[in-house]
Motif scaffolding. Structure first.
Motif, PDB file in Angstrom:
ATOM      1  N   TYR A 292       0.989  -1.287  -0.020  1.00  0.00           N
ATOM      2  CA  TYR A 292       0.094  -0.151  -0.055  1.00  0.00           C
ATOM      3  C   TYR A 292       0.807   1.284   0.159  1.00  0.00           C
ATOM      4  CZ  TYR A 292      -3.394   3.480   1.917  1.00  0.00           C
ATOM      5  OH  TYR A 292      -4.246   4.616   1.792  1.00  0.00           O
ATOM      6  N   ASN A 293       0.791   2.260  -1.084  1.00  0.00           N
ATOM      7  CA  ASN A 293       1.701   3.270  -0.941  1.00  0.00           C
ATOM      8  C   ASN A 293       0.521   4.338  -1.418  1.00  0.00           C
ATOM      9  OD1 ASN A 293       3.808   5.055  -1.304  1.00  0.00           O
ATOM     10  ND2 ASN A 293       4.132   4.173  -3.547  1.00  0.00           N
ATOM     11  N   ASP A 294       0.363   5.239  -0.149  1.00  0.00           N
ATOM     12  CA  ASP A 294      -0.537   6.449  -0.442  1.00  0.00           C
ATOM     13  C   ASP A 294      -1.777   6.400  -1.026  1.00  0.00           C
ATOM     14  OD1 ASP A 294       1.661   7.846   0.718  1.00  0.00           O
ATOM     15  OD2 ASP A 294       2.609   8.658  -1.248  1.00  0.00           O
ATOM     16  N   GLY A 295      -2.423   5.199  -0.797  1.00  0.00           N
ATOM     17  CA  GLY A 295      -3.707   4.799  -1.256  1.00  0.00           C
ATOM     18  C   GLY A 295      -3.542   4.086  -2.612  1.00  0.00           C
ATOM     19  N   ALA A 296      -2.685   3.512  -3.010  1.00  0.00           N
ATOM     20  CA  ALA A 296      -2.584   2.737  -3.955  1.00  0.00           C
ATOM     21  C   ALA A 296      -1.958   1.326  -3.697  1.00  0.00           C
ATOM     22  CB  ALA A 296      -1.540   3.099  -5.229  1.00  0.00           C
ATOM     23  N   TRP A 297      -3.031   0.279  -3.845  1.00  0.00           N
ATOM     24  CA  TRP A 297      -2.487  -1.099  -3.540  1.00  0.00           C
ATOM     25  C   TRP A 297      -1.884  -1.939  -4.823  1.00  0.00           C
ATOM     26  CZ3 TRP A 297      -3.746  -2.645   1.204  1.00  0.00           C
ATOM     27  CH2 TRP A 297      -4.714  -2.078   1.956  1.00  0.00           C
ATOM     28  N   MET A 298      -0.915  -2.807  -4.314  1.00  0.00           N
ATOM     29  CA  MET A 298      -0.435  -3.595  -5.396  1.00  0.00           C
ATOM     30  C   MET A 298      -0.425  -5.107  -4.867  1.00  0.00           C
ATOM     31  SD  MET A 298       3.356  -3.634  -7.288  1.00  0.00           S
ATOM     32  CE  MET A 298       3.977  -4.466  -5.975  1.00  0.00           C
ATOM     33  N   ASN A 299      -0.718  -6.088  -5.777  1.00  0.00           N
ATOM     34  CA  ASN A 299      -0.691  -7.469  -5.496  1.00  0.00           C
ATOM     35  C   ASN A 299       0.791  -7.790  -5.650  1.00  0.00           C
ATOM     36  OD1 ASN A 299      -0.554 -10.557  -5.781  1.00  0.00           O
ATOM     37  ND2 ASN A 299      -2.668 -10.195  -5.624  1.00  0.00           N
ATOM     38  N   ILE A 300       1.600  -7.998  -4.348  1.00  0.00           N
ATOM     39  CA  ILE A 300       3.082  -8.560  -4.804  1.00  0.00           C
ATOM     40  C   ILE A 300       3.217  -9.670  -5.428  1.00  0.00           C
ATOM     41  CG2 ILE A 300       4.924  -8.856  -2.973  1.00  0.00           C
ATOM     42  CD1 ILE A 300       3.743  -7.413  -0.661  1.00  0.00           C
ATOM     43  N   LEU A 301       2.476 -10.604  -5.446  1.00  0.00           N
ATOM     44  CA  LEU A 301       2.696 -11.783  -6.259  1.00  0.00           C
ATOM     45  C   LEU A 301       2.815 -11.517  -7.754  1.00  0.00           C
ATOM     46  CD1 LEU A 301       3.028 -14.848  -6.222  1.00  0.00           C
ATOM     47  CD2 LEU A 301       0.594 -14.968  -6.712  1.00  0.00           C
ATOM     48  N   ASN A 302       2.039 -10.592  -8.332  1.00  0.00           N
ATOM     49  CA  ASN A 302       2.071 -10.300  -9.591  1.00  0.00           C
ATOM     50  C   ASN A 302       2.532  -8.981 -10.238  1.00  0.00           C
ATOM     51  OD1 ASN A 302      -0.371  -9.246  -9.249  1.00  0.00           O
ATOM     52  ND2 ASN A 302      -1.541 -11.182  -9.524  1.00  0.00           N
ATOM     53  N   GLY A 303       2.522  -7.977  -9.312  1.00  0.00           N
ATOM     54  CA  GLY A 303       2.751  -6.475  -9.686  1.00  0.00           C
ATOM     55  C   GLY A 303       1.392  -5.977 -10.099  1.00  0.00           C
ATOM     56  N   ASN A 304       0.327  -6.455 -10.131  1.00  0.00           N
ATOM     57  CA  ASN A 304      -0.928  -5.955 -10.638  1.00  0.00           C
ATOM     58  C   ASN A 304      -1.587  -5.019  -9.561  1.00  0.00           C
ATOM     59  OD1 ASN A 304      -0.586  -7.368 -12.957  1.00  0.00           O
ATOM     60  ND2 ASN A 304      -1.983  -9.101 -12.363  1.00  0.00           N
ATOM     61  N   ALA A 305      -2.302  -4.076  -9.983  1.00  0.00           N
ATOM     62  CA  ALA A 305      -3.265  -3.370  -8.959  1.00  0.00           C
ATOM     63  C   ALA A 305      -4.137  -4.051  -8.498  1.00  0.00           C
ATOM     64  CB  ALA A 305      -3.811  -2.155  -9.912  1.00  0.00           C
ATOM     65  N   ASP A 306      -4.260  -3.834  -7.371  1.00  0.00           N
ATOM     66  CA  ASP A 306      -5.499  -4.828  -6.620  1.00  0.00           C
ATOM     67  C   ASP A 306      -6.092  -3.742  -5.449  1.00  0.00           C
ATOM     68  OD1 ASP A 306      -6.607  -6.993  -5.404  1.00  0.00           O
ATOM     69  OD2 ASP A 306      -4.986  -8.102  -5.269  1.00  0.00           O
ATOM     70  N   ASP A 307      -6.932  -4.251  -4.705  1.00  0.00           N
ATOM     71  CA  ASP A 307      -7.669  -3.342  -3.815  1.00  0.00           C
ATOM     72  C   ASP A 307      -8.037  -4.310  -2.509  1.00  0.00           C
ATOM     73  OD1 ASP A 307      -9.710  -1.862  -2.176  1.00  0.00           O
ATOM     74  OD2 ASP A 307      -9.319  -0.325  -3.972  1.00  0.00           O
ATOM     75  N   ILE A 308      -8.023  -3.938  -1.162  1.00  0.00           N
ATOM     76  CA  ILE A 308      -8.231  -4.558   0.088  1.00  0.00           C
ATOM     77  C   ILE A 308      -9.958  -5.089  -0.162  1.00  0.00           C
ATOM     78  CG2 ILE A 308      -9.100  -2.581   1.414  1.00  0.00           C
ATOM     79  CD1 ILE A 308      -7.188  -5.525   2.574  1.00  0.00           C
ATOM     80  N   LYS A 309     -10.785  -4.044  -0.918  1.00  0.00           N
ATOM     81  CA  LYS A 309     -12.063  -4.345  -0.990  1.00  0.00           C
ATOM     82  C   LYS A 309     -12.421  -5.590  -1.920  1.00  0.00           C
ATOM     83  CE  LYS A 309     -13.248   0.399  -0.935  1.00  0.00           C
ATOM     84  NZ  LYS A 309     -13.885   1.779  -1.448  1.00  0.00           N
TER      85      LYS A 309
END
Length: 249
Positions: free
Chosen positions: A219-236
């Protein structure tokens, strides 16, 4: 006369400093003793505010207590154990430079609802009946397992490479692995999802009620990323799951 007064003040300040240092050393010895003992459940947090440190440490401790209870107590006693545990939590306060450190702990024998001389039904570790994840969680879990095993239909971006830290993080697939990992790699700033700061860079474990880690996020200043694949993700994207965040050292 003035010299005597100055000497007296110096001696008082020196003694006070010595007492403070002695208390700090004693607190650290006590903390290390608790950490090395298998008889305690503990959590800690370090921030610039004493209340925030306490709240973050309490959030983590409650999670660790609940997980331990579900693994070691009869399912009919879980609520009673949690209630008793909350009444027996102790705290050791220390400082790391200008930061406030809250170390909370509870003795495992003080978590159980019965005294040690009474019969207690204990479910062996690994045989505890845990709530089944819902269908959406199951599908998401199976998808992640395929992806982690290298069999994902959607391959990760070729430009994205998981670093060594990321590889270690995504190797954690069960809740019981989160605690030691966070304690090893965090700077003491950690907590449940509800306490995640809006700004800053943090790492997040997402887990379901059956104790499986569903995702590893950054999580970086509101932006989520999936560490496994580098894709954008979201806690929701993980309804019904819990999350523990931490800031790396």
């Amino acid at each position: 006369m003035l010299n005597k007064v100055i000497i007296f003040i110096f001696m008082v300040l020196s003694c006070s400093t010595g007492v403070c240092q002695s208390d700090a050393r004693q607190a650290l010895v006590e903390i290390n003793t608790i950490k090395s003992s298998p008889d305690y459940i503990y959590a800690e947090a370090t921030t610039s505010d004493s209340k925030t440190s306490y709240d973050n440490a309490m959030d983590l401790l409650e999670t660790f207590i609940e997980d331990w209870i579900k693994s070691n107590c009869d399912s009919t006693e879980v609520s009673g154990c949690i209630t008793k545990a909350s009444k027996n939590i102790l705290q050791i306060k220390t400082k790391r430079g200008s930061l406030y450190r809250a170390f909370l702990y509870v003795k495992k024998s003080d978590v159980l609802t019965y005294a040690s001389d009474k019969d207690l039904v204990v479910v062996p570790l690994g045989e505890t009946k845990k709530p089944e994840p819902n269908k959406q969680q199951t599908e998401r879990r199976d998808s992640l397992r395929h992806e982690q095993d290298g069999n994902s239909v959607k391959a990760p971006s070729k430009a994205y490479l998981v670093d060594d830290f990321g590889k270690k993080m995504i190797s954690i697939r069960a809740f019981e692995g989160i605690e030691p990992f966070v304690k090893q790699y965090s700077n003491g700033n950690m907590g449940k999802y509800k306490t995640l700061p809006k700004m800053g860079t943090y790492y997040v474990f997402v887990y379901n009620r059956s104790g499986e880690v569903m995702s590893h996020l950054s999580y970086n200043d509101g932006a989520w990323m999936n560490i496994l694949n580098g894709n954008a993700d979201d806690i929701k994207n993980y309804p019904g799951c819990g999350a523990i965040w931490f800031q790396r050292k």
